[in-house]
Design a protein around this motif. Structure first.
Motif, PDB file in Angstrom:
ATOM      1  N   GLY A 203     -36.682  48.744 -21.702  1.00  0.00           N
ATOM      2  CA  GLY A 203     -37.248  47.652 -20.682  1.00  0.00           C
ATOM      3  C   GLY A 203     -38.692  48.521 -20.103  1.00  0.00           C
ATOM      4  N   SER A 204     -38.704  50.114 -19.904  1.00  0.00           N
ATOM      5  CA  SER A 204     -39.683  50.568 -19.467  1.00  0.00           C
ATOM      6  C   SER A 204     -40.973  50.308 -20.717  1.00  0.00           C
ATOM      7  CB  SER A 204     -39.517  51.976 -19.545  1.00  0.00           C
ATOM      8  OG  SER A 204     -38.593  52.264 -18.384  1.00  0.00           O
ATOM      9  N   GLU A 205     -40.556  50.416 -21.546  1.00  0.00           N
ATOM     10  CA  GLU A 205     -41.591  50.359 -22.780  1.00  0.00           C
ATOM     11  C   GLU A 205     -42.266  48.864 -22.969  1.00  0.00           C
ATOM     12  OE1 GLU A 205     -39.785  51.752 -26.137  1.00  0.00           O
ATOM     13  OE2 GLU A 205     -40.129  54.039 -25.831  1.00  0.00           O
ATOM     14  N   LYS A 206     -41.368  47.996 -22.697  1.00  0.00           N
ATOM     15  CA  LYS A 206     -41.652  46.477 -22.827  1.00  0.00           C
ATOM     16  C   LYS A 206     -42.669  46.174 -21.583  1.00  0.00           C
ATOM     17  CE  LYS A 206     -41.529  42.163 -24.315  1.00  0.00           C
ATOM     18  NZ  LYS A 206     -42.102  41.942 -25.609  1.00  0.00           N
ATOM     19  N   LEU A 207     -42.111  46.574 -20.297  1.00  0.00           N
ATOM     20  CA  LEU A 207     -42.823  46.234 -19.228  1.00  0.00           C
ATOM     21  C   LEU A 207     -44.175  46.870 -19.123  1.00  0.00           C
ATOM     22  CD1 LEU A 207     -43.114  45.179 -16.060  1.00  0.00           C
ATOM     23  CD2 LEU A 207     -41.897  47.456 -15.369  1.00  0.00           C
ATOM     24  N   LEU A 208     -44.411  48.219 -19.780  1.00  0.00           N
ATOM     25  CA  LEU A 208     -45.679  48.745 -19.923  1.00  0.00           C
ATOM     26  C   LEU A 208     -46.581  48.198 -20.727  1.00  0.00           C
ATOM     27  CD1 LEU A 208     -47.178  51.328 -18.854  1.00  0.00           C
ATOM     28  CD2 LEU A 208     -46.175  52.623 -20.864  1.00  0.00           C
ATOM     29  N   GLN A 209     -45.948  47.557 -21.914  1.00  0.00           N
ATOM     30  CA  GLN A 209     -46.731  46.730 -22.773  1.00  0.00           C
ATOM     31  C   GLN A 209     -47.145  45.607 -22.137  1.00  0.00           C
ATOM     32  OE1 GLN A 209     -44.371  45.421 -26.082  1.00  0.00           O
ATOM     33  NE2 GLN A 209     -45.819  44.294 -27.027  1.00  0.00           N
ATOM     34  N   LEU A 210     -46.476  44.873 -21.328  1.00  0.00           N
ATOM     35  CA  LEU A 210     -46.869  43.465 -20.671  1.00  0.00           C
ATOM     36  C   LEU A 210     -47.939  43.957 -19.709  1.00  0.00           C
ATOM     37  CD1 LEU A 210     -43.454  41.961 -20.142  1.00  0.00           C
ATOM     38  CD2 LEU A 210     -45.270  41.343 -22.057  1.00  0.00           C
TER      39      LEU A 210
ATOM     40  N   LYS B 110     -52.780  26.282 -18.047  1.00  0.00           N
ATOM     41  CA  LYS B 110     -53.865  26.249 -18.909  1.00  0.00           C
ATOM     42  C   LYS B 110     -53.640  27.926 -19.775  1.00  0.00           C
ATOM     43  CE  LYS B 110     -57.411  24.019 -16.409  1.00  0.00           C
ATOM     44  NZ  LYS B 110     -58.888  24.213 -15.658  1.00  0.00           N
ATOM     45  N   SER B 111     -52.991  28.582 -19.058  1.00  0.00           N
ATOM     46  CA  SER B 111     -52.844  30.106 -19.730  1.00  0.00           C
ATOM     47  C   SER B 111     -51.622  29.818 -20.868  1.00  0.00           C
ATOM     48  CB  SER B 111     -52.429  30.856 -18.551  1.00  0.00           C
ATOM     49  OG  SER B 111     -51.328  30.702 -18.051  1.00  0.00           O
ATOM     50  N   GLN B 112     -50.613  29.028 -20.470  1.00  0.00           N
ATOM     51  CA  GLN B 112     -49.723  28.756 -21.255  1.00  0.00           C
ATOM     52  C   GLN B 112     -49.932  28.101 -22.640  1.00  0.00           C
ATOM     53  OE1 GLN B 112     -46.759  26.676 -19.057  1.00  0.00           O
ATOM     54  NE2 GLN B 112     -45.846  28.449 -18.204  1.00  0.00           N
ATOM     55  N   ASN B 113     -51.162  27.188 -22.397  1.00  0.00           N
ATOM     56  CA  ASN B 113     -51.483  26.381 -23.610  1.00  0.00           C
ATOM     57  C   ASN B 113     -52.434  27.350 -24.704  1.00  0.00           C
ATOM     58  OD1 ASN B 113     -50.500  23.948 -22.858  1.00  0.00           O
ATOM     59  ND2 ASN B 113     -52.446  23.534 -21.517  1.00  0.00           N
ATOM     60  N   HIS B 114     -53.060  28.431 -23.861  1.00  0.00           N
ATOM     61  CA  HIS B 114     -53.857  29.403 -24.726  1.00  0.00           C
ATOM     62  C   HIS B 114     -53.025  30.408 -25.145  1.00  0.00           C
ATOM     63  CE1 HIS B 114     -57.187  26.771 -22.738  1.00  0.00           C
ATOM     64  NE2 HIS B 114     -57.778  27.238 -23.787  1.00  0.00           N
ATOM     65  N   ASN B 115     -51.947  30.887 -24.456  1.00  0.00           N
ATOM     66  CA  ASN B 115     -51.192  32.292 -24.786  1.00  0.00           C
ATOM     67  C   ASN B 115     -52.007  33.289 -24.544  1.00  0.00           C
ATOM     68  OD1 ASN B 115     -48.814  30.555 -25.112  1.00  0.00           O
ATOM     69  ND2 ASN B 115     -49.490  29.935 -27.149  1.00  0.00           N
ATOM     70  N   ASP B 116     -53.022  33.438 -23.847  1.00  0.00           N
ATOM     71  CA  ASP B 116     -53.715  34.583 -23.825  1.00  0.00           C
ATOM     72  C   ASP B 116     -53.410  35.516 -22.726  1.00  0.00           C
ATOM     73  OD1 ASP B 116     -54.470  32.938 -21.587  1.00  0.00           O
ATOM     74  OD2 ASP B 116     -56.657  33.244 -21.958  1.00  0.00           O
ATOM     75  N   SER B 117     -52.247  35.513 -21.933  1.00  0.00           N
ATOM     76  CA  SER B 117     -52.022  36.530 -20.833  1.00  0.00           C
ATOM     77  C   SER B 117     -50.537  36.819 -20.913  1.00  0.00           C
ATOM     78  CB  SER B 117     -52.327  35.651 -19.523  1.00  0.00           C
ATOM     79  OG  SER B 117     -52.152  36.593 -18.331  1.00  0.00           O
ATOM     80  N   HIS B 118     -50.344  38.036 -20.749  1.00  0.00           N
ATOM     81  CA  HIS B 118     -48.885  38.439 -20.708  1.00  0.00           C
ATOM     82  C   HIS B 118     -48.305  38.598 -19.428  1.00  0.00           C
ATOM     83  CE1 HIS B 118     -48.756  39.082 -25.136  1.00  0.00           C
ATOM     84  NE2 HIS B 118     -50.027  39.941 -24.868  1.00  0.00           N
ATOM     85  N   TRP B 119     -49.290  38.684 -18.237  1.00  0.00           N
ATOM     86  CA  TRP B 119     -48.777  38.862 -17.053  1.00  0.00           C
ATOM     87  C   TRP B 119     -49.789  38.196 -15.949  1.00  0.00           C
ATOM     88  CZ3 TRP B 119     -52.566  41.399 -13.650  1.00  0.00           C
ATOM     89  CH2 TRP B 119     -53.624  42.195 -14.685  1.00  0.00           C
ATOM     90  N   VAL B 120     -49.115  37.790 -14.671  1.00  0.00           N
ATOM     91  CA  VAL B 120     -49.583  36.886 -13.862  1.00  0.00           C
ATOM     92  C   VAL B 120     -49.457  37.411 -12.373  1.00  0.00           C
ATOM     93  CG1 VAL B 120     -49.954  34.672 -12.866  1.00  0.00           C
ATOM     94  CG2 VAL B 120     -49.711  34.678 -15.151  1.00  0.00           C
ATOM     95  N   LEU B 121     -50.607  37.801 -11.641  1.00  0.00           N
ATOM     96  CA  LEU B 121     -50.124  38.325 -10.375  1.00  0.00           C
ATOM     97  C   LEU B 121     -50.320  37.130  -9.153  1.00  0.00           C
ATOM     98  CD1 LEU B 121     -52.336  41.508 -10.395  1.00  0.00           C
ATOM     99  CD2 LEU B 121     -49.746  41.216 -10.399  1.00  0.00           C
ATOM    100  N   ARG B 122     -49.418  36.739  -8.396  1.00  0.00           N
ATOM    101  CA  ARG B 122     -49.396  35.520  -7.554  1.00  0.00           C
ATOM    102  C   ARG B 122     -49.116  36.423  -6.201  1.00  0.00           C
ATOM    103  NH1 ARG B 122     -46.077  31.508  -5.583  1.00  0.00           N
ATOM    104  NH2 ARG B 122     -44.328  32.249  -7.119  1.00  0.00           N
ATOM    105  N   SER B 123     -50.029  36.230  -5.467  1.00  0.00           N
ATOM    106  CA  SER B 123     -49.850  36.514  -3.978  1.00  0.00           C
ATOM    107  C   SER B 123     -49.105  35.533  -3.370  1.00  0.00           C
ATOM    108  CB  SER B 123     -51.160  36.876  -3.320  1.00  0.00           C
ATOM    109  OG  SER B 123     -51.921  35.846  -3.108  1.00  0.00           O
TER     110      SER B 123
END
Length: 273
Positions: A185-192, A215-228
């Motif tokens: 899990g550590s290695e996977k999270l670090l990768q993301l 939009k990001s799901q359509n392009h599949n160009d992001s592994h992480w999203v920050l939402r305040s």
């Protein structure tokens, strides 16, 4: 598969890192590829063209299934029996497992992206750095403890000659499995969360967030999203007091209810140093 993570200060500099409960996991049946007997395990492992990592996963899944069945047997044992007492001892030992380990174990290999929800008063880059720190520190610690637990397996297995349940062996076996999962899990999270900042998303408005997410799901160009979250920030400031005293149990329970968190795991962060 996207995982939703929640990050917020719970007491002073002690932050809580947790994943929201995924109810679809409990409804998912056990994979048919997971071996149920030693013969099935050997048949799958001896395949020549199968990667070593895949063979290790099969072995870990086999051990995990056996431990789960044994744990269920202890849990359903009659009150006052030796098995029931061992189950109580197991619960006490499990309560001492650090919450960061539980969090890292929740980051499975099936996760392809994460959505990180954090209080709006915190800096987004600080949140990401703290996540990366947790992942990097976890990979170092759990790799060390994994090898240490493996080295103890032969020693504790020798106790099986005694006419008593070999609790030390099964505990060491569980800790080996737990550290292995936390390491993965550590290695996977670090990768993301180590993805390029150009492909990251920081969102505050809910409607705008949904549009950008689609939009990001359509392009599949992001592994992480920050939402305040302003709602989470308001919950953290319900009570005015010394930040070192931490959040009240009432506030913790309210956050867990709103964001569908495991209350026991979150409270562990409040009690941990």
């Amino acid at each position: 598969m996207r995982a939703k993570l929640l990050v917020f200060p719970i007491r002073g500099r002690n932050w809580c890192f947790t994943r929201t409960i995924d109810h679809s996991l409990s409804a998912t049946p056990v994979s048919s590829q997971s071996p149920s007997t030693l013969r099935d395990l050997w048949t799958n492992v001896k395949v020549a063209d199968k990667p070593l990592n895949a063979k290790a996963e099969l072995f870990v899944d086999f051990i995990a299934n056996k431990m789960n069945k044994a744990w269920i047997g202890l849990e359903t044992a009659p009150d006052g029996s030796v098995k029931k007492k061992i189950h109580g001892l197991g619960l006490w030992l499990l309560s001492r497992v650090k919450p960061s380990e539980i969090f890292l174990k929740s980051i499975s290999k099936e996760i392809t992206s994460v959505e990180v929800i954090y209080p709006s008063s915190l800096n987004a880059e600080l949140v990401r750095r703290r996540l990366r720190h947790v992942a990097m520190r976890g990979s170092i610690i759990h790799r060390k403890y994994f090898y240490g637990s493996v080295s103890l397996i032969p020693l504790t297995s020798a106790l099986s000659i005694l006419p008593l349940p070999n609790v030390p062996f099964f505990w060491v076996l569980f800790r080996t499995y737990s550290h292995w999962r936390a390491l993965q899990g550590s290695e996977k999270l670090l990768q993301l969360v180590s993805n390029s900042s150009k492909t990251s998303k920081t969102r505050t408005d809910k409607k705008e967030a949904e549009d950008k997410e689609s939009k990001s799901q359509n392009h599949n160009d992001s592994h992480w999203v920050l939402r305040s979250s302003k709602e989470l920030d308001n919950l953290l400031h319900l009570e005015d007091g010394d930040e070192h005293e931490g959040l009240s149990k009432f506030t913790i329970l309210k956050i867990c209810k709103i964001y569908d968190l495991n209350t026991t795991d979150v409270i562990k962060y409040d009690k941990s140093s």
